[in-house]
Enzyme design. Structure first.
Site, PDB file in Angstrom:
ATOM      1  N   ASP A  70     -16.391  12.028 -60.346  1.00  0.00           N
ATOM      2  CA  ASP A  70     -16.262  12.561 -61.704  1.00  0.00           C
ATOM      3  C   ASP A  70     -16.570  14.057 -61.718  1.00  0.00           C
ATOM      4  OD1 ASP A  70     -15.779  12.502 -64.402  1.00  0.00           O
ATOM      5  OD2 ASP A  70     -17.771  11.766 -64.943  1.00  0.00           O
ATOM      6  N   HIS A  82      -8.453  18.339 -59.861  1.00  0.00           N
ATOM      7  CA  HIS A  82      -8.031  17.148 -59.104  1.00  0.00           C
ATOM      8  C   HIS A  82      -7.540  17.550 -57.707  1.00  0.00           C
ATOM      9  CE1 HIS A  82      -8.684  14.818 -62.618  1.00  0.00           C
ATOM     10  NE2 HIS A  82      -7.621  15.225 -63.281  1.00  0.00           N
ATOM     11  N   LEU A 137     -13.867   3.465 -40.055  1.00  0.00           N
ATOM     12  CA  LEU A 137     -14.107   3.233 -41.487  1.00  0.00           C
ATOM     13  C   LEU A 137     -12.909   2.544 -42.153  1.00  0.00           C
ATOM     14  CD1 LEU A 137     -15.799   4.228 -44.080  1.00  0.00           C
ATOM     15  CD2 LEU A 137     -14.187   6.136 -44.103  1.00  0.00           C
TER      16      LEU A 137
HETATM   17  C1  FPP Z   1     -12.575  12.074 -62.879  1.00  0.00           C
HETATM   18  O1  FPP Z   1     -12.853  13.437 -63.181  1.00  0.00           O
HETATM   19  C2  FPP Z   1     -11.575  12.017 -61.863  1.00  0.00           C
HETATM   20  C3  FPP Z   1     -10.419  11.326 -61.924  1.00  0.00           C
HETATM   21  C4  FPP Z   1     -10.012  10.484 -63.055  1.00  0.00           C
HETATM   22  C5  FPP Z   1      -9.442  11.417 -60.839  1.00  0.00           C
HETATM   23  C6  FPP Z   1     -10.030  11.414 -59.482  1.00  0.00           C
HETATM   24  C7  FPP Z   1      -9.070  12.044 -58.583  1.00  0.00           C
HETATM   25  C8  FPP Z   1      -9.397  12.798 -57.500  1.00  0.00           C
HETATM   26  C9  FPP Z   1     -10.767  12.988 -57.011  1.00  0.00           C
HETATM   27  C10 FPP Z   1      -8.359  13.482 -56.739  1.00  0.00           C
HETATM   28  C11 FPP Z   1      -7.251  12.628 -56.345  1.00  0.00           C
HETATM   29  C12 FPP Z   1      -7.620  11.737 -55.258  1.00  0.00           C
HETATM   30  C13 FPP Z   1      -6.696  11.247 -54.437  1.00  0.00           C
HETATM   31  C14 FPP Z   1      -7.147  10.375 -53.331  1.00  0.00           C
HETATM   32  C15 FPP Z   1      -5.286  11.565 -54.546  1.00  0.00           C
HETATM   33  P1  FPP Z   1     -12.432  13.998 -64.593  1.00  0.00           P
HETATM   34  O2  FPP Z   1     -11.053  14.524 -64.524  1.00  0.00           O
HETATM   35  O3  FPP Z   1     -12.627  12.946 -65.619  1.00  0.00           O
HETATM   36  O4  FPP Z   1     -13.429  15.192 -64.782  1.00  0.00           O
HETATM   37  P2  FPP Z   1     -14.194  15.579 -66.119  1.00  0.00           P
HETATM   38  O5  FPP Z   1     -15.170  14.474 -66.416  1.00  0.00           O
HETATM   39  O6  FPP Z   1     -14.880  16.846 -65.743  1.00  0.00           O
HETATM   40  O7  FPP Z   1     -13.173  15.755 -67.199  1.00  0.00           O
END
Ligand code: FPP
Length: 228
Positions: free
Chosen positions: A12, A29, A123
């Site tokens: 997150d 992202h 892994l």
């Molecule tokens: C939450 O942060 C993150 C997500 C919903 C997406 C997670 C994706 C990645 C880490 C990158 C993609 C991974 C792969 C393997 C392709 P948020 O966007 O909700 O952040 P915020 O809470 O600051 O708004």
């Protein structure tokens, strides 16, 4: 010393990381992908058997279409570009979640990387995509034939065998980055006795030295599993 077999991470803070830098949320992202690669390689080198990463939840579809589309494209690129990372580091790739939610192209890429890496032995990296615990449990129960007169333990075993995580050990340590203190529908049954760790670091800033410190702390914790 506790043994760490299964580590789970709620990734997150990508959006906030980008906002702090006056960039589009999607840049966060993109940066998150680099962290996914680094952390995954680190876990493979440090004898962790399973790493589960929450990449897209059943609830994430309600984000603006432009962000959802970006994440789907990012995922496609990731599955193509990172195939060599899995092979070079002997890492097995698995997905949990409802694959019916995805395009044929994405489903084919997922199945092909799962197949290509299926014989790898270090892994197992488990990417949670279109995943939510409530959805997983509902799908498992629908698949389960429950005979009359069986015990509670037997029914639990039958349901567990139909979860996406069948044959994967329960989570030992669950980390959430980004400062929020909740589980957000991630591996709820599997984390029944997980040690929880919440850190303020936004996911794009989460590096293996911080992970190492958290694991050191986990190893010293007194896990009692309801015993004394
Ligand atoms: C939450 O942060 C993150 C997500 C919903 C997406 C997670 C994706 C990645 C880490 C990158 C993609 C991974 C792969 C393997 C392709 P948020 O966007 O909700 O952040 P915020 O809470 O600051 O708004």
């Amino acid at each position: 010393m506790n043994k760490l077999k299964h580590l789970a991470i709620i990734m997150d803070g990508n959006g906030r990381w980008a906002k702090e830098r006056k960039m589009k949320r999607t840049e966060g992202h993109k940066e998150g992908v680099n962290v996914v690669r680094d952390i995954t390689k680190w876990c493979a080198k440090n004898n962790i058997s399973f790493l589960s990463l929450y990449a897209f939840s059943t609830e994430n579809w309600s984000r603006p279409k432009i962000e959802v589309d970006f994440l789907m494209k990012l995922l496609e690129k990731y599955l193509i570009k990172e195939a060599s990372t899995y092979m070079d580091n002997n890492i097995k790739f698995r997905v949990i979640g409802d694959m019916n939610g995805f395009s044929n192209k994405l489903r084919d890429l997922i199945l092909s990387l799962e197949e290509k890496t299926s014989k790898n032995t270090s892994l197992t990296q488990i990417l949670a995509l279109n995943y939510g615990s409530k959805d997983e449990i509902a799908r498992a129960v629908l698949k389960t034939k429950i005979p009359d007169n069986i015990t509670k333990n037997e029914v639990l075993n039958l349901i567990q065998a139909n979860l996406d995580t069948a044959n994967i050990p329960d989570v030992d340590l669950l980390i959430r980055t980004g400062g929020e203190k909740r589980l957000s529908n991630f591996l709820l049954l599997q984390s029944a006795y997980a040690e929880l760790y919440f850190c303020d670091t936004l996911f794009p800033d989460f590096k293996s030295d911080e992970l190492e410190k958290i694991i050191d702390d986990f190893k010293k914790r007194n896990r009692r599993f309801g015993n004394i």
